[in-house]
Design an enzyme around this catalytic site. Structure first.
Site, PDB file in Angstrom:
ATOM      1  NE  ARG A   1      -2.586   0.908   3.283  1.00  0.00           N
ATOM      2  CZ  ARG A   1      -3.178   0.755   4.368  1.00  0.00           C
ATOM      3  NH1 ARG A   1      -4.589   0.273   4.542  1.00  0.00           N
ATOM      4  NH2 ARG A   1      -2.891   0.956   5.712  1.00  0.00           N
TER       5      ARG A   1
ATOM      6  CE  LYS B   1      -2.473   4.637   7.075  1.00  0.00           C
ATOM      7  NZ  LYS B   1      -3.807   4.964   7.647  1.00  0.00           N
TER       8      LYS B   1
ATOM      9  CD  GLU C   1     -12.139   5.521   4.197  1.00  0.00           C
ATOM     10  OE1 GLU C   1     -11.595   4.387   4.625  1.00  0.00           O
ATOM     11  OE2 GLU C   1     -11.421   6.304   3.516  1.00  0.00           O
TER      12      GLU C   1
END
Ligand code: PLP
Ligand code: COI
Length: 339
Positions: A80, A183, A219
């Site tokens: 990620r 992220k 989310e």
């Protein structure tokens, strides 16, 4: 072992003995360095300071009853971070280097891994920043990758107790074709105003709707959203949410428990049909949602009347924690043991 009140830690920074660093210069990564200071020296024109060239990860290590330290799915965090680096044009940290740095940071700070049974964990924070100087808006040519660790308690102070969340249409976290699936620090800056407002009104997080149409669930603050009904585990599919490694793991666990796992768009109207809803993430683990308030329509959906998590959330939580603590066999190959 460090002298800390292990059972009462919150999710905050506590200095540990060492951190690990690696510099990218002249198109190549250097050697891993170990430092005991938690300060860094930085050029004032570094791209991380001006143009948000910054990405981070969050994962945890757990002390088992058997005295072994277990790190959860760090290969996924390595991947990620590479996709975050790609997304904002930073140098990618090779997976091997990422994992070596994580293991080293844990090994060097083993005195700070909270004891088995305390409910706390060692939070591992890898971080990649553009350090090269630029004034024009373009990627740096130099980067710094660092890993520090810090012992933490639950992210939401209630731990595994249901808490309320809120929908507020006046704020977006991420644009549909933006960086919500990465992220990167900028997303968290964009979410601060809404997050702090929600906290000040007694909510543990903001439940974001999709920013384009405000019709679908995205989310939940620093965590993915899931809903349970009719023996189904349902979780939103969206380009603007962070692909949660906890959610990915819960999907596997849920399927193994005999639930049907469904990833698709979740319309706002569907919220009232769920028996249980929750947030999931490394920091949040599973945080059941007690109630969803809609701040604009002045409506509420109540999921937990008695203040207790629902039975499916409870089972998922137990199973995940047992794998992380080594009480359950690691049949999926998710654990790296640090001897
Ligand atoms: N969504 C956001 C915005 C997050 O910051 C996090 C935390 O990392 C998550 C979801 C959960 O992801 P993970 O389970 O990989 O920690
Ligand atoms: C995590 O769950 O690891 C996070 O990074 C969430 C938050 C602390 C940003």
């Amino acid at each position: 072992m460090a002298k800390l009140d292990w059972s009462n830690l919150n999710f905050g920074y506590i200095k540990t003995d060492y951190n690990v660093r690696c510099y990218y210069r002249d198109d190549a990564w250097g050697e891993l360095e170990v430092h005991d200071s938690d300060k860094i020296e930085l050029h004032m024109a570094a791209t991380c300071l001006h143009y948000g060239q910054e990405a981070f990860e969050g994962l945890k290590a757990f002390m088992g009853e058997d005295g072994k330290i277990r790190i959860f799915r760090m290969d996924e965090n390595a991947k990620r971070m590479q996709s975050s680096a790609d997304g904002i044009l930073m140098a990618k940290v090779p997976s091997e280097l990422f994992q070596k740095a994580v293991i080293k940071a844990v090994e060097l700070n083993r005195d700070y891994v909270p004891p088995y049974g305390s409910g706390a964990a060692l939070y591992i924070r890898p971080l990649l920043i553009g350090t090269g100087a630029q004034v024009g808006v373009k990627p740096a040519s130099e980067y710094l990758f660092m890993v520090f660790v810090t012992p933490v308690g639950p992210y939401f102070k209630e731990g595994f107790k249901p808490t309320p969340v809120v929908i507020m249409r006046e704020f977006d976290r991420a644009a549909p074709q933006g960086t919500g699936n990465l992220k990167v620090g900028g997303n968290y800056a964009a979410g601060m105003r809404s997050g702090i407002k929600a906290h000040s009104e007694g909510y543990s997080a903001v439940l974001y709707l999709d920013s384009k149409e405000k019709k679908y669930i995205d989310e939940c603050g620093p965590a993915n959203f899931f809903g349970i009904k009719n023996n189904q585990y349902i979780t939103p599919e969206s380009k603007s949410i962070l692909p949660s490694i906890t959610n990915k793991s819960l999907k596997v666990i849920a399927e193994d428990m005999g639930l049907e796992v469904i990833s698709r768009r979740v319309p706002y109207e569907e919220l009232e049909t769920f028996n249980e809803v929750g947030m999931c993430g490394t920091a949040a683990v599973i945080s059941p949602i007690a109630r969803i308030d809609d701040a604009d329509l002045n409506t509420s959906i109540i999921y937990s009347k008695d203040g207790k998590p629902g039975p499916v959330s409870e089972m998922l939580y137990r199973k995940l924690r047992d794998i992380q603590n080594g009480l359950e066999k690691d049949k999926y190959g998710w654990i790296t043991v640090v001897e």
